[in-house]
Design a protein around this motif. Structure first.
Motif, PDB file in Angstrom:
ATOM      1  N   ASN A  53       0.823  -1.211   0.000  1.00 43.07           N
ATOM      2  CA  ASN A  53       0.000   0.000   0.000  1.00 43.07           C
ATOM      3  C   ASN A  53       0.851   1.253   0.000  1.00 43.07           C
ATOM      4  O   ASN A  53       0.416   2.315   0.408  1.00 43.07           O
ATOM      5  CB  ASN A  53      -0.931  -0.023   1.214  1.00 43.07           C
ATOM      6  CG  ASN A  53      -1.855  -1.218   1.158  1.00 43.07           C
ATOM      7  OD1 ASN A  53      -2.439  -1.499   0.122  1.00 43.07           O
ATOM      8  ND2 ASN A  53      -1.935  -1.961   2.257  1.00 43.07           N
ATOM      9  N   GLN A  54       2.094   1.078  -0.445  1.00 42.21           N
ATOM     10  CA  GLN A  54       2.981   2.238  -0.473  1.00 42.21           C
ATOM     11  C   GLN A  54       3.484   2.420  -1.895  1.00 42.21           C
ATOM     12  O   GLN A  54       4.553   1.973  -2.251  1.00 42.21           O
ATOM     13  CB  GLN A  54       4.168   2.021   0.454  1.00 42.21           C
ATOM     14  CG  GLN A  54       3.788   1.582   1.857  1.00 42.21           C
ATOM     15  CD  GLN A  54       5.000   1.107   2.604  1.00 42.21           C
ATOM     16  OE1 GLN A  54       5.952   1.836   2.804  1.00 42.21           O
ATOM     17  NE2 GLN A  54       4.991  -0.163   3.001  1.00 42.21           N
TER      18      GLN A  54
ATOM     19  N   GLN B 124       7.333  -4.753   5.548  1.00 40.75           N
ATOM     20  CA  GLN B 124       6.178  -5.639   5.736  1.00 40.75           C
ATOM     21  C   GLN B 124       6.547  -6.774   6.677  1.00 40.75           C
ATOM     22  O   GLN B 124       6.132  -7.904   6.504  1.00 40.75           O
ATOM     23  CB  GLN B 124       5.740  -6.218   4.382  1.00 40.75           C
ATOM     24  CG  GLN B 124       5.434  -5.184   3.336  1.00 40.75           C
ATOM     25  CD  GLN B 124       4.283  -4.311   3.773  1.00 40.75           C
ATOM     26  OE1 GLN B 124       3.223  -4.797   4.103  1.00 40.75           O
ATOM     27  NE2 GLN B 124       4.508  -3.001   3.816  1.00 40.75           N
TER      28      GLN B 124
END
Lengths: 302, 454, 301
Positions: A53-54, B124
């Motif tokens: 999401n970046q 992440q």
């Protein structure tokens, strides 16, 4: 009702509608498995992808950063490689295929199978064998061979001057058999009586080759030419077999190798996609020019 | 017409199998998930954990740890599934999975060279800082920094990778040299000249396709490719002087050669070293396993010593090189238990002893070194080397855990490529550029890349 | 060139017996050289495979310590590498084999059927959009797989095809290279039969299936072997799609056994030998069925 039936019979019976039925499988897979991912990748080429999401839009930044000497080297290497493979991997297998197609040749089945074997060897295994053949020691097979001609031993894989030679040699070893298969299948479609009547007219082996084999094999030759251009510019495996992903002074760097470095080693997927788009543009232009040149888009000429 | 009907039949059959194929998937996959959740809520509370690695031996270590875990925590059993992938492919697969957020493993090994790309943006990956919180001072500090970003730890180190010197006893005996007298690089060169004179063999194998020796030498002097703010300092005086030093070892003193294959850790070099073609290699601790696996003829002939240091300006006794950081992707289904298991498998003192026993590595927690110095056990490593029993004594006495590592940044992949294939190629192999020219060119390119915001 | 040809012809017409004998002798020598030439080529082509097979029976560390040693030495050769292959991962190895076979067979049949239809359609019909579709075929061929990896993966996730055979097979089911090849091949065939068949009342598909496809058998032969080879050796995509080691294909599974950090070369070599076997068999069967049969029968145009 009647109208419907007509339509159905139209599809089945008239050359006007039937072609769409034939190309339907392609259109479906194209739309589903290609167009969507490709558009996705194309959009990515304008992005800097950091994480799920970046994502930031960076315009032509990725394309601009391709203006560097690594990419130029990759372009130049891929172009040279394509040139050499075209020069070798079309005439050589063609002649071999014609010889292998002759009914007189003893052991032709064996030879056909033997020449096809190299492509079966996986990249890792080929890598082990070739790095031993082109090993640095003075007694490595390659060094022993050039010694016969009085040449000094080389450090083959770390010599920028022989890199292209090694790539083309490996490509010849791997792909000759495959191109022979294409040409052999093409040779089967040439009616035997054409040769027979030419022989009656007194044609020699060479003129039969030039005036019957080549023209009738033209569609297959164009095919091999086209996929060789594509394969040449998209080459990565051969380079990987010798050097992995990095080579001395980029001597084995190809466009796809550069794509791989940027996308997967640097984690720069956007830049990787930009390289892919540039590669696509180059190959597409070359191929379309070449296909137009051979009149492939016109029905009558093929 | 008949043909066409039969064709339609085939197509419909295909379609149905396709649909069946797609349909089958969802129940089976949900069944799998169901299994784990079912199991969770039922008697044993077994958790399925998936672990990706690119080293088969690591798989053995994790499996052994899982067995111990299930004995220790019978109420919280795990069912560990270790999958080994090839190096390149495991990292690519992990990248794709992390990028899409689907299909990540619970735990994964990530090699040092590939680590920076997983730290981009907001990683992440789960924050592992708490796992080492109370033992931080017992770790080789630089090893933790490699896998950290903004003060948070994202990967647990596997080993220290401390560079040591490995001498061929036969060759040194012939030259009449006692390797324990070689303390500095000057001593090393002096000894090398004698070796060269007496035996005709080179003293050192110097890497050209990797930077093992160069990195060791600049690291010992406190230099690096990047400073703590990430600025490029690759072309500083220390680095230029050191590269010149390596160059001179090959071309002036003529006591060093580039081994076949370009670096000591290649298949070609193993055979070459094994046949006694070089008196010494200066490589990280993990090179011991290469000796044991690939260079069987040298068994009982290799002496391990501390890496030579610099007479002046030496800041660190040795440098840690190579490495694998184990991560826990934050998109995993069982992050907490994965972290807990990872700590169990790699962080505890017992786990660190196991790293030596199964993998033959120098554990990243140096507080186990004294213990291993007095009792290294008896394994293939202690048996292979002349002074195999003293390895940890040497390591601990010479370093006390003070081991530096070169910084790992977003530009490291590019920097390493430039170093091996441009700088070292030109300076050490082709001898076509001076150390200063080559390093300046590479440093400038890196600065340009940094400014373009990579 | 033409004059040269007619020269030989005219000489032959004179039926000069000494010339004929001479030609015969030249033919023999020429043929000998051709055979010798092929023998040399075959040795070069086969050497790595030979080396692979011989090494697969030797201890793995010999690979590096003795360099390129391709001698057959029964004293050091044994079946250990093969036993360890089945021993350590025995069950898995068989399921990899099974997965590879399923994917290869299914994928190859589907690809041949659909790609030949598309290629044929593009070759023999004039229709609106033909050039566009043909360009799209070429276009797909040129896009590097590496670039599509992430979007394709996301697509597989949303289609719920991860870790399934279909996830591996479907994206490649219409192979652009096969389409292109069939198109080229069909373009070279005579269209006279088509009209005759139309008069007989065949459907267009009937013409393809009954009349033209048999003429394309050599093309099917070439494509069977190449598509099967592609499916069998496909590495990158199955690796990304398959998630559990029971679902791996043979190449992926074999590679998972090999890591640069340990001496698993023994398994790699024996595994490679076994993984090449099916394709060699397919090739040999194929050669019998498609190639040799046709050289004798030939196609009469």
């Amino acid at each position: 009702m009647g109208k419907r039936k007509n339509f159905l019979t139209d599809i089945l019976y008239t050359p006007k509608w039937a072609p769409y039925f034939f190309v339907l499988p392609f259109l479906i897979t194209f739309l589903l498995f290609f167009l969507y991912p490709f558009i996705n990748a194309f959009v990515m080429s304008f992005e800097n992808i950091i994480g799920p999401n970046q994502v930031e839009f960076v315009g032509f930044q990725n394309y601009k950063s391709l203006l560097n000497y690594h990419f130029y080297t990759a372009l130049w290497n891929s172009t040279r490689y394509t040139f050499w493979t075209l020069l070798i991997l079309i005439p050589f297998p063609l002649i071999l295929a014609v010889l292998l197609n002759s009914e007189k040749l003893i052991g032709k089945k064996f030879f056909r199978a033997a020449l096809f074997i190299p492509i079966l060897t996986s990249a890792v295994v080929a890598g082990i064998v070739f790095s031993l053949i082109f090993g640095d020691p003075q007694l490595s097979p390659a060094n022993s061979f050039i010694k016969i001609f009085g040449m000094a031993p080389k450090t083959w894989l770390r010599d920028v001057n022989v890199a292209m030679f090694l790539l083309v040699l490996l490509a010849t070893w791997r792909w000759t058999g495959v191109n022979i298969v294409y040409f052999l299948s093409g040779l089967q479609s040439i009616p035997k009586d054409l040769y027979e009547s030419a022989e009656i007219d007194g044609a020699g082996t060479f003129s039969k080759f030039l005036y019957i084999t080549i023209p009738l094999l033209k569609p297959v030759i164009i095919y091999v030419l086209t996929i060789s251009i594509f394969g040449g510019f998209a080459m990565f495996t051969e380079s990987y077999i010798f050097w992995g992903t990095h080579s001395p002074q980029d001597s084995g760097l190809t466009i796809v190798a550069y794509l791989y470095q940027q996308a997967f080693e640097n984690g720069n997927l956007g830049l990787g996609c930009a390289i892919g788009v540039v590669l696509l543009a180059i190959v597409l232009i070359i191929n379309i020019i070449q296909l137009r040149f051979f009149g492939l888009y016109k029905k009558e000429e093929v | 017409m008949k043909k066409f009907l039969s064709f339609l039949l085939v197509i419909t059959l295909l379609m149905t199998t396709m649909l069946a194929g797609c349909g089958q998937k969802s129940p089976s996959s949900s069944a799998n998930q169901g299994n784990s959740s079912n199991a969770n809520s039922s008697t044993n509370t077994t958790t399925d954990l998936t672990l990706w690695t690119f080293v088969g031996l690591h798989a053995q270590m994790y499996n052994a740890a899982a067995k111990r875990w299930n004995e220790t925590y019978p109420n919280q059993k795990i069912n560990l599934k270790v999958v080994t992938y090839p190096y390149e492919d495991m990292h690519n697969k992990l990248l794709v999975a992390l990028q899409s957020g689907v299909g990540v493993p619970d735990i994964a090994d990530v090699e040092l060279g590939r680590f920076p790309q997983f730290l981009k943006g907001t990683p992440q990956l789960a924050d592992l800082t708490d796992l080492v919180a109370q033992d931080k001072d017992k770790y080789i500090e630089s090893r933790l920094e490699l896998y950290s970003k903004d003060g948070k730890l994202y990967g647990l180190p596997t080993h220290g990778g401390a560079v040591m010197a490995f001498y061929n006893k036969d060759i040194l005996d012939k030259a009449g040299i006692d390797p324990s007298t070689i303390k500095t690089w000057d001593d090393f060169i002096a000894a090398g000249k004698i070796v060269k004179e007496k035996t005709g063999k080179p003293m050192l194998a110097v890497s050209q396709t990797a930077m093992w020796e160069f990195n060791t030498m600049i690291g010992q002097q406190g230099s690096d490719y990047f400073d703590q703010d990430g600025n490029v300092i690759l072309d500083n005086d220390t680095n230029i002087k050191t590269l010149q030093f390596l160059h001179d070892m090959i071309y002036k003193d003529q006591i060093a050669v580039i081994p076949p294959g370009g670096q000591p850790d290649t298949t070609q070099a193993y055979g070459w070293i094994d046949k006694g073609n070089v008196a010494a290699v200066v490589m990280p601790f993990w090179f011991m396993s290469r000796f044991v696996s690939y260079m069987k003829d040298l068994k009982g002939k290799i002496i391990v010593e501390p890496a030579p240091i610099w007479k002046d300006e030496n800041k660190y006794p040795t440098v840690g090189q190579g490495g694998t950081g184990t991560v826990v992707p934050s998109a995993g289904k069982h992050v907490d238990i994965a972290k807990k298991f990872l700590a169990f498998a790699k962080e505890t003192k017992e786990a660190n002893l196991e790293i030596w026993n199964t993998l033959g590595f120098d554990p990243p927690r140096w507080d186990v070194w004294p213990q291993l110095a007095t009792d290294p056990g008896d394994n293939q490593y202690t048996q292979y080397f002349v002074n195999g029993k003293d390895i940890f004594k040497i390591l601990y006495d010479s370093t006390k855990g003070n081991i530096v590592s070169l910084r790992s940044t977003q530009l490291s992949v590019t920097a390493n490529d430039l170093m091996a294939n441009q700088v070292l190629y030109k300076v050490l192999k082709a001898n076509s550029a001076t150390a200063e020219q080559a390093l300046k060119a590479a440093a400038n390119e890196l600065r340009k890349d940094k400014n373009s915001g990579q | 060139m033409e004059s040269h040809a007619s020269n030989i012809g005219s000489k032959e017409k004179y039926n000069d017996s000494s010339y004929k004998n001479n030609l015969f002798a030249r033919n023999i020598i020429g043929r000998f050289f051709i055979v010798a030439f092929f023998v040399v080529l075959s040795i070069i082509a086969l050497f790595p495979l030979y080396y692979l097979i011989v090494s697969s029976f030797k201890p793995a560390d010999q690979l590096f310590t003795t360099g390129l040693d391709a001698t057959i030495n029964l004293k050091v050769m044994n079946l250990k590498n093969y036993i360890s292959l089945f021993g350590s991962q025995g069950g898995l190895y068989l399921s990899w084999y099974k997965n590879s076979l399923i994917i290869t067979i299914l994928g190859t049949i589907l690809t041949l059927l659909l790609s030949s239809m598309v290629g044929y359609g593009l070759a023999v019909y004039q229709f609106r959009g033909r050039n566009l579709i043909f360009t799209l075929v070429l276009f797909i061929m040129m896009v590097p797989m590496e670039m599509l990896l992430l979007p394709m993966y996301k697509l597989m996730v949303s289609l719920n095809l991860l870790n399934t055979y279909w996830g591996v097979i479907l994206p490649g089911v219409v192979s652009p290279t096969a389409v292109f090849f069939f198109r080229q091949y069909a373009a070279g065939l005579s269209k006279d039969f088509m009209d005759a068949a139309r008069i007989d009342g065949c459907t267009e598909f009937g013409i393809f299936w009954r009349v033209m496809a048999p003429l394309m058998i050599p093309a099917f032969g070439a494509m069977t072997i190449l598509v099967a080879l592609g499916n069998w050796n496909n590495f990158l995509w199955p690796l990304i799609v398959m998630r559990t080691d029971q679902m791996f294909t043979l190449p992926v599974g074999l590679m998972s056994l090999l890591t640069p950090y340990e001496s698993n070369y023994s398994v790699l070599l024996s595994g490679s030998v076994l993984s090449i076997l099916p394709i060699v068999i397919i090739y040999l069967i194929n050669q019998e069925a498609f190639m040799s049969g046709l050289t004798v029968g030939g196609i009469k145009g």
